[in-house]
Enzyme design. Structure first.
Site, short mmCIF file in Angstrom:
data_model
loop_
_atom_site.label_atom_id
_atom_site.label_comp_id
_atom_site.label_asym_id
_atom_site.label_seq_id
_atom_site.Cartn_x
_atom_site.Cartn_y
_atom_site.Cartn_z
N LYS A 99 6.85 21.60 -19.62
CA LYS A 99 5.60 21.41 -18.72
C LYS A 99 5.31 22.49 -17.87
CE LYS A 99 3.75 18.78 -15.17
NZ LYS A 99 4.58 17.06 -14.25
N PRO A 100 4.35 23.61 -17.90
CA PRO A 100 4.02 24.81 -16.58
C PRO A 100 4.56 24.23 -15.94
CG PRO A 100 2.09 24.23 -18.56
CD PRO A 100 3.22 23.02 -18.69
N ASN A 102 3.61 25.49 -12.58
CA ASN A 102 2.26 25.43 -11.25
C ASN A 102 1.65 24.46 -11.83
OD1 ASN A 102 1.41 26.69 -12.75
ND2 ASN A 102 0.67 28.30 -11.52
N CYS A 103 1.58 23.50 -13.12
CA CYS A 103 0.67 21.91 -13.19
C CYS A 103 1.06 20.74 -12.75
CB CYS A 103 0.90 21.72 -14.96
SG CYS A 103 -0.40 23.07 -15.29
N MET A 104 0.47 19.76 -11.77
CA MET A 104 0.54 19.16 -11.30
C MET A 104 0.84 17.69 -12.16
SD MET A 104 0.96 19.27 -8.48
CE MET A 104 0.85 20.59 -7.13
#
Length: 104
Positions: A99-100, A102-104
């Site tokens: 998961k990236p 800084n992606c919520m």
């Protein structure tokens, strides 16, 4: 269909488990049928990860697509049609990447 070990959000636990078959399985669970347009973005993302060691967040993701595939594909609207809701997160998931950050 092969069982894939994923975290609670559906990202592969072992990145080496990724294959085109795994991508299709992950896409099916997200309600997506992968097309050539999806594949070119997924392979681009995997190259990005190999080069930089991270899954890009939205802005760098859009920029990377624009650089490699052109402005008509490197924009949020186009990427939203392929990967609804959060293109950076969903594309990373289908590409078998983490998961990236800084992606919520």
């Amino acid at each position: 269909m092969t069982m894939l070990a994923t975290d609670p959000e559906g990202y592969l636990i072992n990145l080496d488990d990724w294959s085109t078959e795994a991508a299709n399985t992950l896409a099916q669970s997200a309600g997506i049928e992968l097309t050539e347009a999806h594949w070119e973005v997924l392979f681009l993302l995997r190259e990005f990860y190999t080069e930089y060691g991270i899954s890009p967040a939205t802005r760098p993701f859009v920029k990377a697509v624009a650089l490699k595939l052109g402005k008509e594909k490197g924009n949020s609207v186009y990427l939203m049609t392929l990967f609804p809701e959060s293109p950076a997160k969903l594309a990373a998931k289908l590409a078998g990447l983490p998961k990236p950050t800084n992606c919520m």
